[in-house]
Design an enzyme around this catalytic site. Structure first.
Site, PDB file in Angstrom:
ATOM      1  CG  HIS A  84      -0.646   0.375   2.480  1.00  0.00           C
ATOM      2  ND1 HIS A  84      -0.332  -0.530   3.468  1.00  0.00           N
ATOM      3  CD2 HIS A  84      -0.496   1.597   3.043  1.00  0.00           C
ATOM      4  CE1 HIS A  84      -0.021   0.120   4.576  1.00  0.00           C
ATOM      5  NE2 HIS A  84      -0.105   1.409   4.352  1.00  0.00           N
ATOM      6  CG  ASP A 206       0.273  -3.972   2.843  1.00  0.00           C
ATOM      7  OD1 ASP A 206       0.828  -3.532   1.822  1.00  0.00           O
ATOM      8  OD2 ASP A 206      -0.508  -3.295   3.535  1.00  0.00           O
ATOM      9  CB  SER A 596       2.600   1.734   6.563  1.00  0.00           C
ATOM     10  OG  SER A 596       1.359   1.389   7.089  1.00  0.00           O
TER      11      SER A 596
HETATM   12  N1  ARG Z   1      -5.073   0.871   7.677  1.00  0.00           N
HETATM   13  C1  ARG Z   1      -3.773   0.947   7.092  1.00  0.00           C
HETATM   14  C2  ARG Z   1      -3.237   2.381   7.181  1.00  0.00           C
HETATM   15  O1  ARG Z   1      -3.798   3.193   7.843  1.00  0.00           O
HETATM   16  C3  ARG Z   1      -3.730   0.404   5.699  1.00  0.00           C
HETATM   17  C4  ARG Z   1      -4.450   1.204   4.659  1.00  0.00           C
HETATM   18  C5  ARG Z   1      -4.361   0.655   3.267  1.00  0.00           C
HETATM   19  N2  ARG Z   1      -5.222  -0.476   3.037  1.00  0.00           N
HETATM   20  C6  ARG Z   1      -6.552  -0.392   2.655  1.00  0.00           C
HETATM   21  N3  ARG Z   1      -7.246  -1.503   2.489  1.00  0.00           N
HETATM   22  N4  ARG Z   1      -7.162   0.748   2.433  1.00  0.00           N
HETATM   23  O2  ARG Z   1      -2.563   2.933   6.348  1.00  0.00           O
HETATM   24  N1  ASP Z   2      -1.609   1.696   8.051  1.00  0.00           N
HETATM   25  C1  ASP Z   2      -0.828   2.755   8.691  1.00  0.00           C
HETATM   26  C2  ASP Z   2       0.209   3.348   7.733  1.00  0.00           C
HETATM   27  O1  ASP Z   2       0.004   3.338   6.522  1.00  0.00           O
HETATM   28  C3  ASP Z   2      -0.199   2.270   9.947  1.00  0.00           C
HETATM   29  C4  ASP Z   2      -1.095   2.455  11.146  1.00  0.00           C
HETATM   30  O2  ASP Z   2      -1.859   3.432  11.187  1.00  0.00           O
HETATM   31  O3  ASP Z   2      -0.973   1.639  12.051  1.00  0.00           O
HETATM   32  O4  ASP Z   2       1.191   3.942   8.136  1.00  0.00           O
END
Ligand code: ARG
Ligand code: ASP
Length: 661
Positions: A84, A206, A596
């Protein structure tokens, strides 16, 4: 007898809460934590984590694309991060002929690696406290200029810690030639999609792989075919030993933003006012979009990215609100502030600071709320549909959905905005058309028609004016957190006072996208009464979720075949008596957005995973970290290697990696 006592003791030890650790520590000051880290299973020294005299782990960690983290895994610049985090670049290289998002991409030679315009990574040269230099009159700009003159491609910034009580110079070497080496198909790299986002049990692979290139002198150079792979001073060895519940873990990366020290008033604003409003508005938006997606497969694709973006923060805020309420953070902070104020009663410097902070929040809360509301409603509406969009085959079929969004968001804005901050042009529109819905329908018809709409333009400039009015009122442009210039000044004093008063507290500076160390351990948690969530997922769980009918769970046929044949090679493990492949794991590290892609390291400093998420119920950790609940989610490095080998057929990449058993 002895045996029994011993057993009871062992059971007790096993059921003790995990070795969770709040805090994101500055690597140059990690010596203050190192005894604690070593007691919990870390085997290296503070110098191994950060040193300016010799290669250390910090040389293997990069700020990736200004908002994620990445790590070197070879002495030829090979870099791991999340799928991502590389998504935009993978998408940019994808076309119908070369659909890397769907099918993945594996460069078979260095010549096949794909350059990425606009992508850079930064390696930290050093960090250095400059509080005294600034007190003596040097400006941050001067300090940066001098530091940048030290080397080619150097970029410097001065960052505040503890609301300006300390200032640090961060000097980076910035590399602009970063090439895409490999990515799994989205059905692995984004497996579970939005459905599983912020969720455990998780099965997302990921990760994506890049390579950093430099000039022949190993220094940063703009993209050129003549560039050669960068030789980092240090790269991570990869552990093949795997992880087990209770193992020490450390995360080294670039967390973006936490608010550990904010006043109870600010927490109440977030949990009682801001989050509930934003969640409700996004729920409505998502319902409208999902309905269109369910009815029309082309619209499902059209709105996919939009849906994902809206849903990411929407889910996170729900966890944050729930967590803050469950922990009673507001009441706890209020009590803490009262005790501080009592101590400060006869200290001139701090006597009134809490009261002043409260007064400032009272002054700005409505204005700040109005600002947030504009972003969530009116500013989220299009002011035009460009030619490209109009040419799309589904354009006409979007009409009902787009109109419904206009009406819904205008009505939400009208109902929720504090009266003094209602945009005058919006009020005019309401007056003319009689209701927010009727006014919104009118605006929509004009924007949809493609003719220049005087009313839409008037509203757009009204939005702009209201936003700059609020920026002026708050005296700051950084409106990411509920803040103002005055608040920042008061917080400088408040935090100084707290550190004088609360000598038992382990203070760490809030995350601000500078390099930090967090440590903890692999651990499951009690999700609900009687429902324990184990910390490790496996390929069996992917197969259980697999469903060709559901986009988010439709895995590559290759993975099904591998599961059927059980030909896992050296990546197979035996867990609870069955043959499988490890996929993701949970740990107790204190992380946030920006972490991330961060390396998850074992006690020997070897790579065991790549961090990519938290559980949604953990997300209040940006404000209060709860060791019982807060868990970060990582992809197990053995799954990454399995996918490289078995799905990508790219085991030639292993030649440049260092595996340790
Ligand atoms: N929750 C994670 C973050 O805040 C991953 C986001 C990307 N993945 C998604 N399915 N939208 O960045
Ligand atoms: N998914 C988040 C990021 O892209 C990480 C988090 O918020 O724990 O940095």
């Amino acid at each position: 007898m002895f045996k029994r006592t011993f057993l009871t003791l062992a059971v007790l030890l096993l059921t003790l809460p995990a070795l969770a650790d709040k805090g994101m520590w500055l690597p140059s000051l990690i010596s203050s934590r190192i005894d604690d880290m070593r007691a919990k299973g870390f085997r290296l020294t503070a110098e191994d984590i950060y040193s300016i005299n010799r290669a250390s782990l910090k040389d293997a960690v990069v700020l990736f694309d200004g908002g994620c983290t990445g790590e070197f895994v070879s002495d030829e610049g090979l870099l791991l991060t999340n799928h991502h985090c590389g998504y935009d670049y993978i998408q940019a290289h994808s076309s119908l002929e070369h659909d890397y998002l769907t099918y993945g991409f594996w460069a078979r030679s260095r010549a096949e690696e794909l350059p990425n315009e606009g992508l850079n990574v930064r390696v930290l040269v050093r960090m250095e406290e400059v509080t005294d230099r600034i007190a003596a009159g040097e400006s941050p700009e001067e300090i940066c200029r001098k530091a940048e003159a030290e080397g080619k491609g150097y970029r410097a910034s001065v960052e505040q810690m503890y609301y300006g009580n300390q200032q640090f110079l961060f000097l980076y070497e910035q590399f602009d030639d970063v090439r895409l080496v490999a990515t799994p198909p989205s059905s692995i790299g984004k497996f579970g999609g939005d459905t599983d986002n912020w969720i455990w049990p998780r099965h997302t692979g990921d990760f994506s792989i890049f390579r950093v290139y430099a000039g022949k002198d190993n220094r940063p150079a703009p993209y050129s075919p003549e560039n050669v792979p960068y030789r980092p001073a240090r790269h991570f060895k990869i552990s093949l030993r795997g992880i087990h519940e209770g193992d020490f873990t450390m995360i080294y990366g670039f967390p973006g933003n936490t608010q550990e020290y904010i006043l109870s008033d600010a927490v109440a604003y977030i949990a009682e006012r801001s989050d509930p409003a934003k969640i409700a508005i996004r729920t409505g938006r998502l319902e409208i979009i999902s309905e269109a997606q369910a009815e029309d497969p082309e619209l499902r694709i059209h709105y996919a990215a939009k849906h994902a973006t809206i849903a990411n923060a929407w889910k996170k805020w729900q966890g944050e609100m729930l967590g803050i309420n469950r922990l009673g953070t507001v009441a706890k902070k209020r009590d803490y502030e009262e005790r501080f104020a009592a101590w400060a009663a006869d200290r001139e410097e701090y006597r009134t600071v809490v009261a002043e902070l409260k007064a400032e929040y009272a002054r700005i809360a409505d204005a700040y709320f109005a600002y947030e509301l504009i972003s969530e409603t009116l500013a989220a509406l299009p002011t035009s549909y460009d030619e490209e969009e109009r040419a799309e085959s589904c354009f006409e079929r979007r009409r009902a959905t787009e109109q419904a969004l206009f009406e819904f968001l205008a009505a939400e804005y009208a109902a929720r905005c504090p009266a003094p901050y209602l945009i005058p042009e919006f009020l005019d529109g309401l007056h003319t058309w009689g209701s927010p819905e009727a006014y919104a329908r009118h605006l929509f018809e004009e924007v949809w028609s493609g003719e220049k709409s005087a009313d839409a333009e008037a509203l757009a400039s009204g939005i702009k004016r209201m936003r700059s009015h609020i920026v002026w009122l708050l005296g700051t442009r950084s409106l990411r957190n509920l803040t103002s210039k005055r608040l920042n000044e008061l917080y400088t004093r408040y935090i100084r006072g707290l550190r004088e008063w609360d000598t038992q507290r382990a203070f760490f500076p809030d995350a601000n996208l500078t390099l930090r160390v967090a440590y903890g351990s692999v651990a499951g948690y009690e999700y609900a009464d009687g429902e324990y969530h184990k910390p490790q997922t496996t390929l069996d769980g992917i197969i259980a979720k697999d469903n060709p009918e559901i986009y988010d769970y439709d895995i590559p046929q290759q993975l099904r075949d591998l599961y059927a044949s059980k030909e896992y090679g050296r990546w197979g493990i035996t867990l609870d008596g069955r043959r499988t492949v490890p996929v993701c794991f949970l740990a107790t590290n204190h992380t946030t957005g920006g972490n991330s892609g961060s390396p998850v390291i074992n006690g020997r400093g070897e790579l065991v995973g790549i961090n990519f998420d938290r559980t949604w119920r953990s997300t209040m950790s940006d404000i209060e970290f709860d060791p019982e609940i807060c868990r970060n989610i990582a992809v197990d490095i053995r799954y990454v290697l399995f996918v490289i080998d078995r799905i990508g057929g790219a085991d030639y990449l292993f030649r440049e990696m260092d595996f340790v058993r």
